[in-house]
Design an enzyme around this catalytic site. Sequence first.
Site, PDB file in Angstrom:
ATOM      1  CG  LEU A 156      28.371  -6.068 -16.423  1.00 16.86           C
ATOM      2  CD1 LEU A 156      27.149  -5.947 -17.320  1.00 16.86           C
ATOM      3  CD2 LEU A 156      28.460  -4.870 -15.486  1.00 16.86           C
ATOM      4  CG  ASP A 189      31.317 -19.065 -16.414  1.00 13.72           C
ATOM      5  OD1 ASP A 189      31.145 -17.836 -16.518  1.00 13.72           O
ATOM      6  OD2 ASP A 189      31.683 -19.782 -17.372  1.00 13.72           O
ATOM      7  CE1 TYR A 244      20.784  -9.294 -23.192  1.00  9.71           C
ATOM      8  CE2 TYR A 244      20.293  -7.148 -24.139  1.00  9.71           C
ATOM      9  CZ  TYR A 244      20.890  -7.915 -23.163  1.00  9.71           C
ATOM     10  OH  TYR A 244      21.599  -7.309 -22.158  1.00  9.71           O
ATOM     11  CG  ASN A 300      25.427 -11.207 -14.801  1.00  9.56           C
ATOM     12  OD1 ASN A 300      25.226 -10.080 -15.224  1.00  9.56           O
ATOM     13  ND2 ASN A 300      26.440 -11.967 -15.227  1.00  9.56           N
ATOM     14  CB  THR A 352      30.701  -5.929 -21.369  1.00 10.91           C
ATOM     15  OG1 THR A 352      29.730  -5.596 -22.378  1.00 10.91           O
ATOM     16  CG2 THR A 352      30.253  -5.379 -20.020  1.00 10.91           C
ATOM     17  CE  LYS A 369      19.259  -9.072 -19.995  1.00 11.92           C
ATOM     18  NZ  LYS A 369      19.709  -9.673 -18.717  1.00 11.92           N
TER      19      LYS A 369
END
Length: 305
Positions: A20, A39, A158, A92, A192, A162
């Site tokens: 993504l 990255d 997670y 991201n 993904t 979020k």
Amino acid sequence: MPSIDLSGKVAVVTGSGRGLGLAYAHALAAHGASVVVNDVDEAVAEAAVKSIEEAGGRAVAEVVPVGTSEAAERLVNRAVEEFGRLDVLVTNAGILRDKVLWKMTDEDFDAVITTHLKGTFTCARAAAVRMREQGEGGSLILVGSPAGQRGNFGQTNYAAAKAGIAAMTRTWSMELGRANITVNAIVPVAATAMTETIPAFAPYIEAMRGGEPLPDFLRKGEGFGTPEDCAALVPFLASEAARGVTGQCVGIGGDKVALWSHPQEIRAAYADGGWTPGALADAWPTSVGAELQSVGIPAPKFPEA
């Protein structure tokens, strides 16, 4: 249809070497923005930069794990050093350490919170400082998840991160409004490496990679598509066309785009002088507790064989 022109704008996209994040970086570059790709793997980051340049865009790589203030400063400074400014931040970067509560270690929890939640905070703070100094506004585009909106089995860390990102979106939209900096969260759903591990989706993703289109019941019914489908939202939110959009959580996937609601009271009851435990037990079934809220991401609806 309004033209989305990001010429002259500079964006940082964390975790944009693949998946993504790479789709977001490509979409921004395709609409004229210069992009700092991020990255933890240098080869992956450089390959992403090369793919953007081969498509006619401008990009550089900054290899650093997101989470610390130092990493955030490096990303913002790289944007300014290479391209002279910063206008857009897309947070991201993320990792997964899925386990049920009684098996999740401190390390599992801390690693995900550091990358997702603290990484979003440190990068947004550094970007906001720079954008306020420039005095020309900007866009913070935070990346949420359905897990943060509804919870998800095995994803304590997670989902918590979020959900925190959604809360920060609303808070920062108020704090940065006077500086003309918009703050929104996107809630993507796409094919993904993570969703490929879901058995129900796996055969459709494999067929898609073989050249077959995803069926309509996925693209429309489930709002499930490719990373590129989700990427369309990013240039829009970074553009002048979305200058009046802030503090929102926007879902996108496949052929579907949707606005998530903000939490709000849905039922209330009152007792003169306040409540006792017994009064609550008596009133609950027919008042506040008459229709409790569901939890978890709804299971996908597949056609009957």
